[in-house]
Motif scaffolding. Sequence first.
Motif, PDB file in Angstrom:
ATOM      1  N   LEU A  49       1.166  -1.964 -13.111  1.00 54.51           N
ATOM      2  CA  LEU A  49       0.377  -1.783 -11.895  1.00 54.51           C
ATOM      3  C   LEU A  49       0.424  -3.029 -11.021  1.00 54.51           C
ATOM      4  O   LEU A  49       0.576  -2.948  -9.798  1.00 54.51           O
ATOM      5  CB  LEU A  49      -1.077  -1.457 -12.263  1.00 54.51           C
ATOM      6  CG  LEU A  49      -1.358  -0.050 -12.803  1.00 54.51           C
ATOM      7  CD1 LEU A  49      -2.789   0.048 -13.296  1.00 54.51           C
ATOM      8  CD2 LEU A  49      -1.106   0.994 -11.724  1.00 54.51           C
ATOM      9  N   LEU A  52       3.843  -3.500  -9.245  1.00 52.88           N
ATOM     10  CA  LEU A  52       4.152  -2.614  -8.122  1.00 52.88           C
ATOM     11  C   LEU A  52       3.185  -2.786  -6.957  1.00 52.88           C
ATOM     12  O   LEU A  52       3.596  -2.812  -5.800  1.00 52.88           O
ATOM     13  CB  LEU A  52       4.123  -1.164  -8.593  1.00 52.88           C
ATOM     14  CG  LEU A  52       4.711  -0.146  -7.612  1.00 52.88           C
ATOM     15  CD1 LEU A  52       6.193  -0.399  -7.380  1.00 52.88           C
ATOM     16  CD2 LEU A  52       4.506   1.274  -8.138  1.00 52.88           C
ATOM     17  N   PHE A  53       1.896  -2.914  -7.266  1.00 53.70           N
ATOM     18  CA  PHE A  53       0.898  -2.943  -6.197  1.00 53.70           C
ATOM     19  C   PHE A  53       0.298  -4.324  -5.953  1.00 53.70           C
ATOM     20  O   PHE A  53      -0.355  -4.537  -4.934  1.00 53.70           O
ATOM     21  CB  PHE A  53      -0.251  -1.985  -6.534  1.00 53.70           C
ATOM     22  CG  PHE A  53       0.165  -0.554  -6.593  1.00 53.70           C
ATOM     23  CD1 PHE A  53       0.854   0.038  -5.551  1.00 53.70           C
ATOM     24  CD2 PHE A  53      -0.125   0.214  -7.714  1.00 53.70           C
ATOM     25  CE1 PHE A  53       1.234   1.372  -5.604  1.00 53.70           C
ATOM     26  CE2 PHE A  53       0.251   1.543  -7.781  1.00 53.70           C
ATOM     27  CZ  PHE A  53       0.938   2.126  -6.728  1.00 53.70           C
ATOM     28  N   GLY A  54       0.508  -5.247  -6.858  1.00 56.04           N
ATOM     29  CA  GLY A  54      -0.198  -6.517  -6.752  1.00 56.04           C
ATOM     30  C   GLY A  54       0.599  -7.655  -6.148  1.00 56.04           C
ATOM     31  O   GLY A  54       0.166  -8.808  -6.226  1.00 56.04           O
ATOM     32  N   PRO A  58       7.081  -5.711  -3.936  1.00 56.20           N
ATOM     33  CA  PRO A  58       6.893  -4.863  -5.123  1.00 56.20           C
ATOM     34  C   PRO A  58       8.102  -4.895  -6.054  1.00 56.20           C
ATOM     35  O   PRO A  58       9.244  -4.938  -5.602  1.00 56.20           O
ATOM     36  CB  PRO A  58       6.696  -3.467  -4.522  1.00 56.20           C
ATOM     37  CG  PRO A  58       6.302  -3.699  -3.101  1.00 56.20           C
ATOM     38  CD  PRO A  58       7.000  -4.953  -2.684  1.00 56.20           C
ATOM     39  N   HIS A  67       6.151   4.965  -9.126  1.00 52.72           N
ATOM     40  CA  HIS A  67       6.569   4.197  -7.963  1.00 52.72           C
ATOM     41  C   HIS A  67       5.472   4.288  -6.907  1.00 52.72           C
ATOM     42  O   HIS A  67       4.403   4.875  -7.158  1.00 52.72           O
ATOM     43  CB  HIS A  67       7.912   4.690  -7.421  1.00 52.72           C
ATOM     44  CG  HIS A  67       7.947   6.165  -7.143  1.00 52.72           C
ATOM     45  ND1 HIS A  67       7.438   6.739  -6.006  1.00 52.72           N
ATOM     46  CD2 HIS A  67       8.420   7.196  -7.895  1.00 52.72           C
ATOM     47  CE1 HIS A  67       7.601   8.045  -6.026  1.00 52.72           C
ATOM     48  NE2 HIS A  67       8.195   8.345  -7.175  1.00 52.72           N
ATOM     49  N   GLU A  68       5.708   3.729  -5.712  1.00 49.32           N
ATOM     50  CA  GLU A  68       4.659   3.612  -4.705  1.00 49.32           C
ATOM     51  C   GLU A  68       4.044   4.954  -4.319  1.00 49.32           C
ATOM     52  O   GLU A  68       2.865   5.034  -3.984  1.00 49.32           O
ATOM     53  CB  GLU A  68       5.198   2.924  -3.445  1.00 49.32           C
ATOM     54  CG  GLU A  68       5.571   1.461  -3.637  1.00 49.32           C
ATOM     55  CD  GLU A  68       7.049   1.304  -3.956  1.00 49.32           C
ATOM     56  OE1 GLU A  68       7.601   2.219  -4.606  1.00 49.32           O
ATOM     57  OE2 GLU A  68       7.655   0.305  -3.547  1.00 49.32           O
ATOM     58  N   HIS A  69       4.846   6.024  -4.351  1.00 51.26           N
ATOM     59  CA  HIS A  69       4.366   7.322  -3.879  1.00 51.26           C
ATOM     60  C   HIS A  69       4.212   8.337  -5.012  1.00 51.26           C
ATOM     61  O   HIS A  69       4.008   9.526  -4.747  1.00 51.26           O
ATOM     62  CB  HIS A  69       5.335   7.864  -2.830  1.00 51.26           C
ATOM     63  CG  HIS A  69       5.649   6.881  -1.737  1.00 51.26           C
ATOM     64  ND1 HIS A  69       4.711   6.469  -0.815  1.00 51.26           N
ATOM     65  CD2 HIS A  69       6.795   6.210  -1.432  1.00 51.26           C
ATOM     66  CE1 HIS A  69       5.261   5.605   0.022  1.00 51.26           C
ATOM     67  NE2 HIS A  69       6.525   5.416  -0.335  1.00 51.26           N
ATOM     68  N   LEU A  96      -7.631  -5.445  -8.284  1.00 53.73           N
ATOM     69  CA  LEU A  96      -6.641  -4.764  -7.454  1.00 53.73           C
ATOM     70  C   LEU A  96      -7.057  -3.340  -7.106  1.00 53.73           C
ATOM     71  O   LEU A  96      -6.954  -2.907  -5.951  1.00 53.73           O
ATOM     72  CB  LEU A  96      -5.291  -4.753  -8.181  1.00 53.73           C
ATOM     73  CG  LEU A  96      -4.171  -3.920  -7.557  1.00 53.73           C
ATOM     74  CD1 LEU A  96      -3.692  -4.557  -6.262  1.00 53.73           C
ATOM     75  CD2 LEU A  96      -3.017  -3.770  -8.540  1.00 53.73           C
ATOM     76  N   TYR A 100      -8.554   1.028  -4.025  1.00 57.90           N
ATOM     77  CA  TYR A 100      -8.251   2.452  -4.118  1.00 57.90           C
ATOM     78  C   TYR A 100      -9.459   3.281  -4.532  1.00 57.90           C
ATOM     79  O   TYR A 100      -9.597   4.429  -4.110  1.00 57.90           O
ATOM     80  CB  TYR A 100      -7.128   2.684  -5.140  1.00 57.90           C
ATOM     81  CG  TYR A 100      -5.828   2.016  -4.786  1.00 57.90           C
ATOM     82  CD1 TYR A 100      -4.838   2.692  -4.055  1.00 57.90           C
ATOM     83  CD2 TYR A 100      -5.552   0.698  -5.174  1.00 57.90           C
ATOM     84  CE1 TYR A 100      -3.634   2.088  -3.727  1.00 57.90           C
ATOM     85  CE2 TYR A 100      -4.352   0.080  -4.845  1.00 57.90           C
ATOM     86  CZ  TYR A 100      -3.411   0.776  -4.124  1.00 57.90           C
ATOM     87  OH  TYR A 100      -2.219   0.162  -3.793  1.00 57.90           O
TER      88      TYR A 100
END
Length: 260
Positions: A49, A52-54, A58, A67-69, A96, A100
Amino acid sequence: QYQDNTHDGSVDLLVTGCEVSLWLGEQFCSDLTQVFPRLNIKCISANKLLGLFGQDFPIPQCGHAFHEHAWNLKDTVTLIISHSGGTFGSLAVSNLLQAYTEQIFVVASESDTQVGKQLRQIHKYNMWDLKCPVFSTEVGLRPAEPCSVSVAATHQILTNILLYLMRKVQLDGLEEASGGKYTVEDYKQLEDLNHNNIAALEEICGYTRHNKRLPTKTEKMLRDKGNYWALHVLETPMSWMCCATYILVTLFTGYPIAFG
């Protein structure tokens, strides 16, 4: 949302952690998926996590369907498993994912951990608030993630959470929405197994649940087997020691102890 046909396809429950905590989380997700097959339940490493998002750049998670989507994490209920409550990956993810969702919980050794402090700041929870988002195993401070009593304690509390959810879904009549087709007998059987597990542990360990010595036949058999296996494990180093001793004695004395 499933009942009202308003579900947006987001992940219903995300379980994350590192190392041993992650392995326990994967088993928990497996159990939940079998009990509630309609729910979208995911488990992934906290480090993935973060990768990819932090970061500003990425890092693609090759070899994983992530993945992102891939996953919609909007308002996703998140359960972080970190017995020490201070594992770097889990701690960073607790911060993080606040971008969301606000529905973030943690399983830790106690309420007063780094992750717990961070999560209580979301809604200004205090340590004694009944709505505190921390599930405590109550086995005391653990500065690391050892494969010992912390694993058993974490597994036990996750089992209790599973039993609670199974019972709650039945009481609220949400079996159809969640896909839960289990019966009351299934729930009762799992609950009985959970309680009987304690008696089985007493038989294996030779101690009661109140930490009183209680020698048992099973414990003696296991210890005898352990001692027998230890001789096999120690056979090689003991042979090395005997050979080394023989060589040293013959070198220093100049006389061999035994002749071919």
